[in-house]
Design a protein around this motif. Structure first.
Motif, PDB file in Angstrom:
ATOM      1  N   ALA A  12       0.833  -1.205   0.000  1.00  0.00           N
ATOM      2  CA  ALA A  12       0.000   0.000   0.000  1.00  0.00           C
ATOM      3  C   ALA A  12       0.867   1.254   0.000  1.00  0.00           C
ATOM      4  O   ALA A  12       0.567   2.227  -0.706  1.00  0.00           O
ATOM      5  N   VAL A  13       1.935   1.243   0.775  1.00  0.00           N
ATOM      6  CA  VAL A  13       2.847   2.389   0.815  1.00  0.00           C
ATOM      7  C   VAL A  13       3.491   2.586  -0.555  1.00  0.00           C
ATOM      8  O   VAL A  13       3.570   3.712  -1.064  1.00  0.00           O
ATOM      9  N   VAL A  14       3.921   1.506  -1.175  1.00  0.00           N
ATOM     10  CA  VAL A  14       4.552   1.596  -2.498  1.00  0.00           C
ATOM     11  C   VAL A  14       3.567   2.134  -3.535  1.00  0.00           C
ATOM     12  O   VAL A  14       3.905   3.023  -4.327  1.00  0.00           O
ATOM     13  N   VAL A  15       2.343   1.629  -3.523  1.00  0.00           N
ATOM     14  CA  VAL A  15       1.333   2.084  -4.487  1.00  0.00           C
ATOM     15  C   VAL A  15       1.040   3.566  -4.292  1.00  0.00           C
ATOM     16  O   VAL A  15       0.987   4.331  -5.268  1.00  0.00           O
ATOM     17  N   LEU A  16       0.876   4.002  -3.057  1.00  0.00           N
ATOM     18  CA  LEU A  16       0.617   5.419  -2.811  1.00  0.00           C
ATOM     19  C   LEU A  16       1.811   6.266  -3.257  1.00  0.00           C
ATOM     20  O   LEU A  16       1.634   7.331  -3.849  1.00  0.00           O
ATOM     21  N   ALA A  17       2.999   5.788  -3.026  1.00  0.00           N
ATOM     22  CA  ALA A  17       4.188   6.520  -3.474  1.00  0.00           C
ATOM     23  C   ALA A  17       4.208   6.637  -5.001  1.00  0.00           C
ATOM     24  O   ALA A  17       4.546   7.690  -5.545  1.00  0.00           O
ATOM     25  N   GLU A  18       3.833   5.568  -5.684  1.00  0.00           N
ATOM     26  CA  GLU A  18       3.821   5.585  -7.150  1.00  0.00           C
ATOM     27  C   GLU A  18       2.747   6.513  -7.695  1.00  0.00           C
ATOM     28  O   GLU A  18       2.964   7.205  -8.697  1.00  0.00           O
ATOM     29  N   GLU A  19       1.604   6.546  -7.058  1.00  0.00           N
ATOM     30  CA  GLU A  19       0.478   7.354  -7.549  1.00  0.00           C
ATOM     31  C   GLU A  19       0.536   8.807  -7.068  1.00  0.00           C
ATOM     32  O   GLU A  19       0.014   9.691  -7.739  1.00  0.00           O
ATOM     33  N   SER A  20       1.109   9.030  -5.901  1.00  0.00           N
ATOM     34  CA  SER A  20       1.163  10.366  -5.276  1.00  0.00           C
ATOM     35  C   SER A  20      -0.218  10.977  -5.092  1.00  0.00           C
ATOM     36  O   SER A  20      -0.367  12.194  -4.998  1.00  0.00           O
ATOM     37  N   ARG A  48       6.640   4.345  13.650  1.00  0.00           N
ATOM     38  CA  ARG A  48       6.938   5.552  14.433  1.00  0.00           C
ATOM     39  C   ARG A  48       7.724   6.587  13.627  1.00  0.00           C
ATOM     40  O   ARG A  48       8.620   7.259  14.131  1.00  0.00           O
ATOM     41  N   VAL A  49       7.343   6.678  12.353  1.00  0.00           N
ATOM     42  CA  VAL A  49       7.983   7.652  11.469  1.00  0.00           C
ATOM     43  C   VAL A  49       7.003   8.023  10.356  1.00  0.00           C
ATOM     44  O   VAL A  49       6.302   7.151   9.832  1.00  0.00           O
ATOM     45  N   PRO A  50       6.909   9.307  10.014  1.00  0.00           N
ATOM     46  CA  PRO A  50       6.032   9.685   8.896  1.00  0.00           C
ATOM     47  C   PRO A  50       6.657   9.292   7.566  1.00  0.00           C
ATOM     48  O   PRO A  50       7.848   9.506   7.339  1.00  0.00           O
ATOM     49  N   LEU A  51       5.851   8.693   6.701  1.00  0.00           N
ATOM     50  CA  LEU A  51       6.324   8.279   5.387  1.00  0.00           C
ATOM     51  C   LEU A  51       5.895   9.245   4.290  1.00  0.00           C
ATOM     52  O   LEU A  51       6.557   9.350   3.260  1.00  0.00           O
ATOM     53  N   PHE A  52       4.779   9.940   4.526  1.00  0.00           N
ATOM     54  CA  PHE A  52       4.228  10.872   3.541  1.00  0.00           C
ATOM     55  C   PHE A  52       3.939  12.211   4.178  1.00  0.00           C
ATOM     56  O   PHE A  52       3.733  12.317   5.385  1.00  0.00           O
ATOM     57  N   ASN A  64      11.818  11.810   3.588  1.00  0.00           N
ATOM     58  CA  ASN A  64      13.076  11.092   3.395  1.00  0.00           C
ATOM     59  C   ASN A  64      12.956   9.658   3.897  1.00  0.00           C
ATOM     60  O   ASN A  64      13.414   8.716   3.237  1.00  0.00           O
ATOM     61  N   ALA A  65      12.329   9.491   5.058  1.00  0.00           N
ATOM     62  CA  ALA A  65      12.122   8.147   5.605  1.00  0.00           C
ATOM     63  C   ALA A  65      11.237   7.329   4.673  1.00  0.00           C
ATOM     64  O   ALA A  65      11.468   6.139   4.475  1.00  0.00           O
ATOM     65  N   GLY A  66      10.241   7.961   4.098  1.00  0.00           N
ATOM     66  CA  GLY A  66       9.362   7.282   3.158  1.00  0.00           C
ATOM     67  C   GLY A  66      10.091   6.809   1.922  1.00  0.00           C
ATOM     68  O   GLY A  66       9.858   5.702   1.429  1.00  0.00           O
ATOM     69  N   ARG A  67      11.000   7.640   1.403  1.00  0.00           N
ATOM     70  CA  ARG A  67      11.779   7.239   0.216  1.00  0.00           C
ATOM     71  C   ARG A  67      12.613   5.994   0.511  1.00  0.00           C
ATOM     72  O   ARG A  67      12.669   5.063  -0.288  1.00  0.00           O
ATOM     73  N   VAL A  68      13.254   5.978   1.681  1.00  0.00           N
ATOM     74  CA  VAL A  68      14.067   4.822   2.066  1.00  0.00           C
ATOM     75  C   VAL A  68      13.190   3.585   2.222  1.00  0.00           C
ATOM     76  O   VAL A  68      13.520   2.502   1.743  1.00  0.00           O
ATOM     77  N   PHE A  69      12.047   3.753   2.892  1.00  0.00           N
ATOM     78  CA  PHE A  69      11.139   2.632   3.110  1.00  0.00           C
ATOM     79  C   PHE A  69      10.656   2.055   1.782  1.00  0.00           C
ATOM     80  O   PHE A  69      10.674   0.840   1.575  1.00  0.00           O
ATOM     81  N   VAL A  70      10.220   2.911   0.875  1.00  0.00           N
ATOM     82  CA  VAL A  70       9.693   2.448  -0.416  1.00  0.00           C
ATOM     83  C   VAL A  70      10.779   1.749  -1.222  1.00  0.00           C
ATOM     84  O   VAL A  70      10.538   0.706  -1.832  1.00  0.00           O
TER      85      VAL A  70
END
Length: 95
Positions: A12-20, A48-52, A64-70
């Motif tokens: 879900a995180v990856v899909v949201l990152a791809e779609e923005s 315990r970290v914001p991804l978006f 930045n944390a979101g980019r690493v996670f994705v």
């Protein structure tokens, strides 16, 4: 903490990152927007970290944390497949 995040959560995180865009990502995942938003909030709370972050008029962008996670989450399916292959290969060697 991170063991509570499941493969579907990472997807879900990856899909949201791809779609923005929450609406497009929810549609792609066949979820409602509130359901996807809650899922993302749950993942961020588990980690315990914001991804978006919301970007008014432009949807959502990764922190930045979101980019690493994705980046790492995108490798999860291949790693899982490799683990299955190695387990099956090891089983064959033992018998």
């Amino acid at each position: 903490m991170c063991l509570d995040v499941e493969f579907s959560d990472m997807h879900a995180v990856v899909v949201l990152a791809e779609e923005s865009n929450v609406a497009r990502a929810a549609d792609r995942m066949q979820l409602t927007e509130p359901a996807l938003s809650q899922l993302i909030t749950d993942v961020e709370e588990k980690l315990r970290v914001p991804l978006f972050m919301c970007d008014k008029g432009r949807g959502v962008t990764l922190t930045n944390a979101g980019r690493v996670f994705v980046e790492e989450a995108r490798t999860a399916p291949q790693l899982l497949e490799r683990a299955f292959q190695l387990a099956h290969a090891a089983q064959g060697e033992i018998q």
